[in-house]
Scaffold this motif. Structure first.
Motif, PDB file in Angstrom:
ATOM      1  N   ASN A   1       0.824  -1.200   0.000  1.00 45.96           N
ATOM      2  CA  ASN A   1       0.000   0.000   0.000  1.00 45.96           C
ATOM      3  C   ASN A   1       0.864   1.259   0.000  1.00 45.96           C
ATOM      4  O   ASN A   1       0.554   2.247  -0.668  1.00 45.96           O
ATOM      5  N   MET A   2       1.976   1.206   0.741  1.00 48.73           N
ATOM      6  CA  MET A   2       2.870   2.348   0.789  1.00 48.73           C
ATOM      7  C   MET A   2       3.509   2.590  -0.569  1.00 48.73           C
ATOM      8  O   MET A   2       3.598   3.728  -1.036  1.00 48.73           O
ATOM      9  N   VAL A   3       3.957   1.527  -1.237  1.00 48.19           N
ATOM     10  CA  VAL A   3       4.565   1.673  -2.558  1.00 48.19           C
ATOM     11  C   VAL A   3       3.569   2.270  -3.544  1.00 48.19           C
ATOM     12  O   VAL A   3       3.906   3.137  -4.349  1.00 48.19           O
ATOM     13  N   THR A   4       2.320   1.826  -3.467  1.00 46.32           N
ATOM     14  CA  THR A   4       1.284   2.363  -4.345  1.00 46.32           C
ATOM     15  C   THR A   4       1.089   3.854  -4.119  1.00 46.32           C
ATOM     16  O   THR A   4       1.037   4.643  -5.061  1.00 46.32           O
ATOM     17  N   GLY A   5       0.973   4.255  -2.859  1.00 42.77           N
ATOM     18  CA  GLY A   5       0.731   5.654  -2.554  1.00 42.77           C
ATOM     19  C   GLY A   5       1.909   6.561  -2.885  1.00 42.77           C
ATOM     20  O   GLY A   5       1.737   7.724  -3.237  1.00 42.77           O
TER      21      GLY A   5
ATOM     22  N   ASN B   1      15.312  -0.726 -26.005  1.00 44.44           N
ATOM     23  CA  ASN B   1      14.354  -1.530 -26.768  1.00 44.44           C
ATOM     24  C   ASN B   1      14.785  -2.991 -26.637  1.00 44.44           C
ATOM     25  O   ASN B   1      15.713  -3.426 -27.299  1.00 44.44           O
ATOM     26  N   SER B   2      14.140  -3.735 -25.735  1.00 46.71           N
ATOM     27  CA  SER B   2      14.643  -5.073 -25.423  1.00 46.71           C
ATOM     28  C   SER B   2      13.515  -5.977 -24.935  1.00 46.71           C
ATOM     29  O   SER B   2      12.463  -5.512 -24.486  1.00 46.71           O
ATOM     30  N   LYS B   3      13.778  -7.290 -25.013  1.00 42.62           N
ATOM     31  CA  LYS B   3      12.865  -8.287 -24.467  1.00 42.62           C
ATOM     32  C   LYS B   3      13.315  -8.797 -23.101  1.00 42.62           C
ATOM     33  O   LYS B   3      12.559  -9.468 -22.414  1.00 42.62           O
ATOM     34  N   GLN B   4      14.565  -8.495 -22.728  1.00 45.35           N
ATOM     35  CA  GLN B   4      15.105  -8.989 -21.463  1.00 45.35           C
ATOM     36  C   GLN B   4      15.486  -7.801 -20.579  1.00 45.35           C
ATOM     37  O   GLN B   4      16.326  -6.990 -20.960  1.00 45.35           O
ATOM     38  N   ILE B   5      14.852  -7.750 -19.419  1.00 42.99           N
ATOM     39  CA  ILE B   5      14.951  -6.555 -18.575  1.00 42.99           C
ATOM     40  C   ILE B   5      15.244  -6.955 -17.137  1.00 42.99           C
ATOM     41  O   ILE B   5      14.639  -7.892 -16.600  1.00 42.99           O
ATOM     42  N   GLU B   6      16.161  -6.225 -16.526  1.00 47.54           N
ATOM     43  CA  GLU B   6      16.429  -6.378 -15.104  1.00 47.54           C
ATOM     44  C   GLU B   6      15.617  -5.320 -14.367  1.00 47.54           C
ATOM     45  O   GLU B   6      15.698  -4.134 -14.688  1.00 47.54           O
ATOM     46  N   ALA B   7      14.829  -5.755 -13.389  1.00 46.70           N
ATOM     47  CA  ALA B   7      13.909  -4.819 -12.744  1.00 46.70           C
ATOM     48  C   ALA B   7      13.821  -5.062 -11.247  1.00 46.70           C
ATOM     49  O   ALA B   7      13.911  -6.200 -10.781  1.00 46.70           O
ATOM     50  N   ASP B   8      13.628  -3.960 -10.504  1.00 50.67           N
ATOM     51  CA  ASP B   8      13.251  -4.079  -9.096  1.00 50.67           C
ATOM     52  C   ASP B   8      11.768  -4.401  -9.042  1.00 50.67           C
ATOM     53  O   ASP B   8      10.984  -3.913  -9.865  1.00 50.67           O
ATOM     54  N   ILE B   9      11.385  -5.224  -8.071  1.00 52.78           N
ATOM     55  CA  ILE B   9      10.011  -5.694  -8.008  1.00 52.78           C
ATOM     56  C   ILE B   9       9.495  -5.621  -6.581  1.00 52.78           C
ATOM     57  O   ILE B   9      10.227  -5.917  -5.631  1.00 52.78           O
ATOM     58  N   CYS B  10       8.255  -5.185  -6.431  1.00 52.01           N
ATOM     59  CA  CYS B  10       7.545  -5.251  -5.148  1.00 52.01           C
ATOM     60  C   CYS B  10       6.356  -6.181  -5.349  1.00 52.01           C
ATOM     61  O   CYS B  10       5.461  -5.881  -6.149  1.00 52.01           O
ATOM     62  N   TRP B  11       6.353  -7.312  -4.645  1.00 56.42           N
ATOM     63  CA  TRP B  11       5.310  -8.314  -4.845  1.00 56.42           C
ATOM     64  C   TRP B  11       4.081  -7.947  -4.020  1.00 56.42           C
ATOM     65  O   TRP B  11       4.169  -7.670  -2.828  1.00 56.42           O
TER      66      TRP B  11
ATOM     67  N   ASN C   1      -2.908 -13.450 -15.235  1.00 51.03           N
ATOM     68  CA  ASN C   1      -4.051 -13.570 -16.147  1.00 51.03           C
ATOM     69  C   ASN C   1      -5.061 -14.620 -15.687  1.00 51.03           C
ATOM     70  O   ASN C   1      -6.140 -14.737 -16.257  1.00 51.03           O
ATOM     71  N   ARG C   2      -4.737 -15.375 -14.636  1.00 51.05           N
ATOM     72  CA  ARG C   2      -5.708 -16.320 -14.080  1.00 51.05           C
ATOM     73  C   ARG C   2      -6.752 -15.603 -13.239  1.00 51.05           C
ATOM     74  O   ARG C   2      -7.910 -16.027 -13.171  1.00 51.05           O
ATOM     75  N   THR C   3      -6.346 -14.491 -12.609  1.00 54.96           N
ATOM     76  CA  THR C   3      -7.250 -13.757 -11.730  1.00 54.96           C
ATOM     77  C   THR C   3      -7.490 -12.326 -12.193  1.00 54.96           C
ATOM     78  O   THR C   3      -8.386 -11.651 -11.683  1.00 54.96           O
ATOM     79  N   ASN C   4      -6.669 -11.871 -13.150  1.00 51.62           N
ATOM     80  CA  ASN C   4      -6.694 -10.483 -13.633  1.00 51.62           C
ATOM     81  C   ASN C   4      -6.328  -9.483 -12.536  1.00 51.62           C
ATOM     82  O   ASN C   4      -6.690  -8.312 -12.602  1.00 51.62           O
ATOM     83  N   LEU C   5      -5.595  -9.942 -11.523  1.00 54.72           N
ATOM     84  CA  LEU C   5      -5.152  -9.062 -10.441  1.00 54.72           C
ATOM     85  C   LEU C   5      -3.741  -8.559 -10.714  1.00 54.72           C
ATOM     86  O   LEU C   5      -2.901  -9.286 -11.263  1.00 54.72           O
ATOM     87  N   THR C   6      -3.485  -7.310 -10.326  1.00 56.34           N
ATOM     88  CA  THR C   6      -2.120  -6.788 -10.358  1.00 56.34           C
ATOM     89  C   THR C   6      -1.332  -7.433  -9.221  1.00 56.34           C
ATOM     90  O   THR C   6      -1.718  -7.326  -8.052  1.00 56.34           O
ATOM     91  N   VAL C   7      -0.230  -8.106  -9.559  1.00 59.96           N
ATOM     92  CA  VAL C   7       0.501  -8.867  -8.543  1.00 59.96           C
ATOM     93  C   VAL C   7       1.852  -8.249  -8.185  1.00 59.96           C
ATOM     94  O   VAL C   7       2.449  -8.626  -7.185  1.00 59.96           O
ATOM     95  N   ALA C   8       2.338  -7.296  -9.006  1.00 59.60           N
ATOM     96  CA  ALA C   8       3.654  -6.715  -8.712  1.00 59.60           C
ATOM     97  C   ALA C   8       3.815  -5.373  -9.388  1.00 59.60           C
ATOM     98  O   ALA C   8       3.244  -5.122 -10.454  1.00 59.60           O
ATOM     99  N   ALA C   9       4.602  -4.523  -8.745  1.00 53.50           N
ATOM    100  CA  ALA C   9       5.039  -3.261  -9.352  1.00 53.50           C
ATOM    101  C   ALA C   9       6.491  -3.417  -9.753  1.00 53.50           C
ATOM    102  O   ALA C   9       7.295  -4.022  -9.044  1.00 53.50           O
TER     103      ALA C   9
END
Length: 416
Positions: free
Chosen positions: A97-101, A310-320, A400-408
């Motif tokens: 919630n904090m990350v979202t806000g 412009n790439s298909k392979q990306i290194e990213a920080d993730i918040c689950w 896509n099984r639940t259509n929920l956002t699972v990570a930023a």
């Protein structure tokens, strides 16, 4: 009049909601019915005064427990500026919630209880501020009335936090001693701390500069709609509609369409019934090009002189953000602005213990976990690194099984 978006963070009971309530109350930004409900509320402070935290505790569970759970947005303005406040939860259970806000904020207010100093949650919140690239930080040492308005204590806590800010590479940090309960240095300067020569919190918020000059050359517009009326009077009309993420577009600018790489020149810009010579970040526009190019929703128009990755392979920080753990065996959907593509998590590089900042080897991500992963997308993405452009350097993962956002996601590098 410009708008400043900021958020508050702090440990449970540090006084975030009370501070925001004080800002609203002392700037006469409370509607008459809200004020009446506030005065009739059973929740009072120990000295019998109104509990201003009620103004942001919108959920019943928040009012009952006296904690912030969800993000509460509040709006107010002064003669100098408009403000959007996100009151974010401090408990580790609500990190998502904090990350979202905080994701759209330009400034962070971190509260520290003067009685406790820098604690684990302070470290965690400061790490998230650093992760999200928020350049302006105000550290409010709250409850100064409970420590005798001690200058010595204020200086000791500020010194300890400066060491943390250096470790996290926080760029601009300001310290203000306040009492949200009593109103010291929140809207008006306090007479109880003559040793403090700085501005009150409101005065600081009204005058801080939050320009985004680093993104000025990175002109980016994801195409949301191809406008083709195909009527008798507009038979040859072809425009590309979208919202400019960053930078500016001018008539006669050379632009490149990604991922195809085709180039053309801007012939005309339309904003409603006007045809300006230039359009800027935040504006919704229709661009017309001199050449007919195959462009569709999800493509990105960019300044040819400053191309993104412009790439298909990306290194990213993730918040689950999901109660289901990350599953690297399934295919997720990645939404980057108007483009949606299939995606898999190819590798988990590390997970961060955000209380100690230690990077740990990990094999799974669960709710509120933060770390770094390598993504493999089905289609190429035209993106910038998050540190260069938040608008074009962030995305979300969808199950896509639940259509929920699972990570930023925050893009950091092109993966090998």
């Amino acid at each position: 009049m410009n708008i400043l978006k900021f958020f508050t963070a702090g440990s449970v009971d540090d006084g975030k909601s009370t501070l925001i309530g004080r800002l609203l109350y002392d700037t006469d930004s409370i509607l008459a019915d809200q004020l009446e409900a506030l005065q009739q509320s059973n929740r009072k402070n120990d000295d019998g005064t109104i509990d201003l935290a009620i103004l942001t505790d919108g959920l019943r569970a928040e009012r009952e427990q006296g904690i912030t759970i969800d993000v509460a947005y509040k709006y107010f303005q002064t003669d100098k500026r408009k403000f959007i406040i996100a009151d974010t939860p401090g408990h580790i259970q609500y990190t998502r919630n904090m990350v979202t806000g905080a994701s759209t904020a330009k400034l962070a207010i971190i509260l520290i209880d003067a009685r406790n100093g820098v604690v684990e949650q302070t470290i965690r919140h400061s790490y998230l501020v650093s992760l999200l690239g928020i350049e302006h930080v105000v550290v409010c040492l709250n409850k100064m009335d409970m420590v005798g308005y001690s200058e010595t204590l204020f200086n000791a806590i500020a010194e300890k936090y400066r060491a943390l800010a250096t470790e996290l590479n926080l760029k601009e940090v300001n310290f203000i001693p306040v009492s949200a309960l009593k109103g010291d240095n929140v809207v008006n300067e306090s007479e109880n701390m003559p040793w403090y020569n700085g501005r009150s919190l409101l005065h600081f918020l009204e005058t801080v500069e939050v320009e985004t000059g680093a993104e000025s050359d990175l002109a980016r517009m994801p195409v949301q709609w191809v406008v083709r009326p195909q009527t008798d009077e507009l038979h040859d009309y072809r425009g590309y509609a979208g919202r400019i993420l960053s930078g500016e577009f001018n008539v006669n600018d050379k632009v490149t369409v990604l991922p195809s790489g085709s180039s053309s020149v801007i012939e005309r810009i339309e904003i409603f019934d006007q045809q300006p010579e230039a359009a800027y970040a935040g504006q919704s526009v229709t661009l017309h090009l001199k050449d007919d190019i195959d462009i569709s929703r999800g493509d990105v128009l960019v300044n040819s002189a400053h191309l993104p990755q412009n790439s298909k392979q990306i290194e990213a920080d993730i918040c689950w953000m999901d109660t289901r753990p990350l599953d690297d065996s399934i295919t997720y959907l990645l939404q980057h602005n108007s483009k949606v593509t299939k995606c898999k998590v190819r590798e988990i590089i590390y997970k961060v213990d955000i209380n100690t900042l230690e990077k740990q080897e990990a094999y799974e991500f669960r709710l509120n976990d933060i770390g770094r992963v390598v993504l493999k997308t089905a289609e190429e993405l035209a993106f910038d690194f998050y540190g260069d452009s938040k608008a074009n350097g962030a995305a979300i993962l969808i199950d896509n099984r639940t259509n929920l956002t699972v990570a930023a996601l925050m893009f950091r590098a092109v993966a090998d």
